[in-house]
Structures are given as structure tokens and as C-alpha cells.
Design a protein around this motif. Structure first.
Motif, PDB file in Angstrom:
ATOM      1  N   ALA A  13       1.207 -18.130 -55.506  1.00  0.00           N
ATOM      2  CA  ALA A  13       1.256 -17.299 -56.714  1.00  0.00           C
ATOM      3  C   ALA A  13      -0.109 -17.227 -57.386  1.00  0.00           C
ATOM      4  N   TRP A  54       0.522 -14.348 -50.779  1.00  0.00           N
ATOM      5  CA  TRP A  54       1.506 -14.062 -51.819  1.00  0.00           C
ATOM      6  C   TRP A  54       2.333 -12.823 -51.510  1.00  0.00           C
ATOM      7  N   ALA A  86      10.834 -12.123 -48.848  1.00  0.00           N
ATOM      8  CA  ALA A  86      11.999 -12.350 -49.695  1.00  0.00           C
ATOM      9  C   ALA A  86      12.774 -11.062 -49.940  1.00  0.00           C
ATOM     10  N   LYS A 108       8.440 -17.577 -61.955  1.00  0.00           N
ATOM     11  CA  LYS A 108       9.526 -16.702 -61.500  1.00  0.00           C
ATOM     12  C   LYS A 108      10.099 -17.181 -60.177  1.00  0.00           C
ATOM     13  N   LEU A 109       9.240 -17.587 -59.260  1.00  0.00           N
ATOM     14  CA  LEU A 109       9.745 -18.101 -57.990  1.00  0.00           C
ATOM     15  C   LEU A 109      10.513 -19.403 -58.190  1.00  0.00           C
ATOM     16  N   ASP A 113       6.509 -21.084 -51.091  1.00  0.00           N
ATOM     17  CA  ASP A 113       5.743 -19.847 -51.287  1.00  0.00           C
ATOM     18  C   ASP A 113       5.117 -19.759 -52.678  1.00  0.00           C
ATOM     19  N   SER A 114       5.667 -20.497 -53.619  1.00  0.00           N
ATOM     20  CA  SER A 114       5.126 -20.423 -54.978  1.00  0.00           C
ATOM     21  C   SER A 114       3.671 -20.888 -55.037  1.00  0.00           C
ATOM     22  N   LEU A 136      11.144 -20.688 -51.180  1.00  0.00           N
ATOM     23  CA  LEU A 136      10.628 -20.184 -52.454  1.00  0.00           C
ATOM     24  C   LEU A 136       9.727 -21.220 -53.125  1.00  0.00           C
ATOM     25  N   HIS A 172      14.724 -11.263 -57.827  1.00  0.00           N
ATOM     26  CA  HIS A 172      13.542 -11.203 -56.980  1.00  0.00           C
ATOM     27  C   HIS A 172      13.175  -9.761 -56.631  1.00  0.00           C
ATOM     28  N   ARG A 230       4.437 -17.961 -60.430  1.00  0.00           N
ATOM     29  CA  ARG A 230       4.934 -19.262 -59.965  1.00  0.00           C
ATOM     30  C   ARG A 230       6.233 -19.633 -60.667  1.00  0.00           C
ATOM     31  N   LEU A 241       6.419 -12.225 -50.783  1.00  0.00           N
ATOM     32  CA  LEU A 241       7.295 -11.349 -51.564  1.00  0.00           C
ATOM     33  C   LEU A 241       8.026 -10.355 -50.662  1.00  0.00           C
TER      34      LEU A 241
END
Length: 226
Positions: free
Chosen positions: A44, A101, A108, A52-53, A40-41, A37, A143, A50, A105
Motif C-alpha cells: 500500500a 499494489w 482481489a 482499507k485492506l 498485500d497490504s 490481504l 474492496h 493499508r 488490487l
């Protein structure tokens, strides 16, 4: 209905080694989830995404600590419990690195969701206190709704994206299934517990069908074909 599970004197299921394996694989999965996470941010498109992750990554740390506490209370070193599963979990993540992005998502939501269903089903065969811990660790950290909103909004703006993401989701589930099979095949403790708990092939078939149905629901929630 959740089956009654025999327990030892310390309150842990009679399949003690399987419980250690289950907690160990979840613990390493949470550690990798935090790493993923955070990584992966970088994709964003907004600061809100960003952030939220980052919040979700923080929640994974909390899960890790809860599992660590449980293992130590059982007299088990967390490193020893996690080590049998590093290759399978690392292999899954190394072979499914998102390139943008939206792929992150979907990974996840779909990939983690499949794993949560799989381990949640296994948790039905452990003692009540362990089951409660496992289910709390697998609980959605926010998520899901966020991923669905982001992906559906992107598909509305670019309908062709749906086909690409559907292919990506199918690949994710295929890799996740391979990982789950590897964990079961290499750890007789978990396999024996599932077989003992399920009782027959029909029950195992029903378990797999529930996981498959849940995956289909996630795909539909994203607006993707199964």
C-alpha cells in the motif's frame, strides 16, 4: 429463478456431501483471503490504503467464523471439510503472487470476483439456508469500489499500465478457471449436484456464460480490455 431444492430432515439439501464440500472450499478460501490481504497490504502506498485492506481482511475472518459455525452445526469438523481443497487454492495463490499494489488490487477484484461468481452459481443448487449463508460470505466487503478507484486513477496517470494489468487479469482468470475445474473434477459431490440441478448441458452453458459476462463487466469497470 432459483430452483426448488429437495432437503433432508435436518433442512440441508439432499446433496449433503456437496454442501459440506462447498462450505469447506469457501472456508479455506476465506482463510487464504485473510492471509493474502494482510500480505498485500505491505504494497500500500498510503496508510489509508493499508487500513482499507486491513478492514477487508477482518471481514474475511467474520466470513470464516460464519462458515465454521454452520459446519459444526452439521456435525462436521471444519478441518476435515477444508483439507480436500488446500492444494488447489494454495496452488492458485502461489502461482499468482502480485508484485505490486495494483496487481494485488486487480487480483482481489478480478480473481476473487470470478471465484465469487463461480461459487455463487453453485449455491443456486443448495437449500435456502445454505444459499443465504454462501451469498452473504461472497458479498463484496467494499474492496470492489476501492480497487476500481485506485486502478483507474493509476491508469489515468500512466496509460501504459492498462496493458500490463490487462495481461495480469487474463492470467488470473486462467488460473482461477483451472482451480475451479480442479475442484469440480476432484469432488464428484459438487459435480453431481451441479449436473442434477442444471438438468442439461444448455443450462450449464448458460451458467458459464453468466460467469464470463460478469468477468467482462469487471474488466470494463477497471478500464481494461478483456
Amino acid at each position: 429463478m432459483t430452483p426448488e431444492v429437495p432437503v433432508d430432515e435436518d433442512g440441508v439439501t439432499a446433496h449433503r456431501d456437496a454442501v459440506i464440500d462447498l462450505l469447506g472450499v469457501l472456508m479455506y478460501a476465506e482463510l487464504r483471503a485473510f492471509d493474502r490481504l494482510a500480505e498485500d497490504s505491505r504494497f500500500a502506498p498510503t496508510l489509508d490504503g493499508r487500513a482499507k485492506l486491513a478492514a477487508m481482511a477482518a471481514a474475511e475472518v467474520g466470513h470464516y467464523v460464519a462458515l465454521e459455525r454452520r459446519l459444526r452445526s452439521m456435525g462436521v469438523a471444519p478441518e476435515d471439510a477444508m483439507s480436500p481443497f488446500t492444494d488447489a487454492i494454495d496452488g492458485f495463490h502461489n502461482s499468482t503472487r502480485p508484485s505490486n499494489w495494483y496487481e494485488g488490487l486487480v487480483k482481489a477484484f478480478v480473481g476473487d470476483g470470478f471465484a465469487a461468481d463461480f461459487y455463487g452459481e453453485i449455491a443456486t443448487f443448495v437449500d435456502a439456508s445454505t444459499r443465504e449463508l454462501v451469498l452473504s460470505v461472497l458479498e463484496d466487503t467494499g474492496h470492489a469500489d476501492f480497487a476500481v478507484r485506485e486502478v483507474r486513477s493509476a491508469i489515468d496517470a500512466d496509460p501504459q499500465l492498462a496493458g500490463r494489468l490487462a495481461l495480469w487479469a487474463r492470467r488470473l482468470v486462467g488460473e482461477a478457471l483451472t482451480q475451479a475445474q480442479q475442484v469440480i473434477a476432484e469432488r464428484d459431490n459438487i459435480a453431481d449436484m451441479v449436473i442434477d440441478g442444471a438438468g442439461d448441458l444448455q443450462s450449464i452453458g448458460a451458467l458459464l456464460k453468466r460467469i464470463s459476462n460478469a468477468h467482462g463487466e469487471r474488466m470494463r469497470a477497471l478500464g481494461l480490455s478483456t
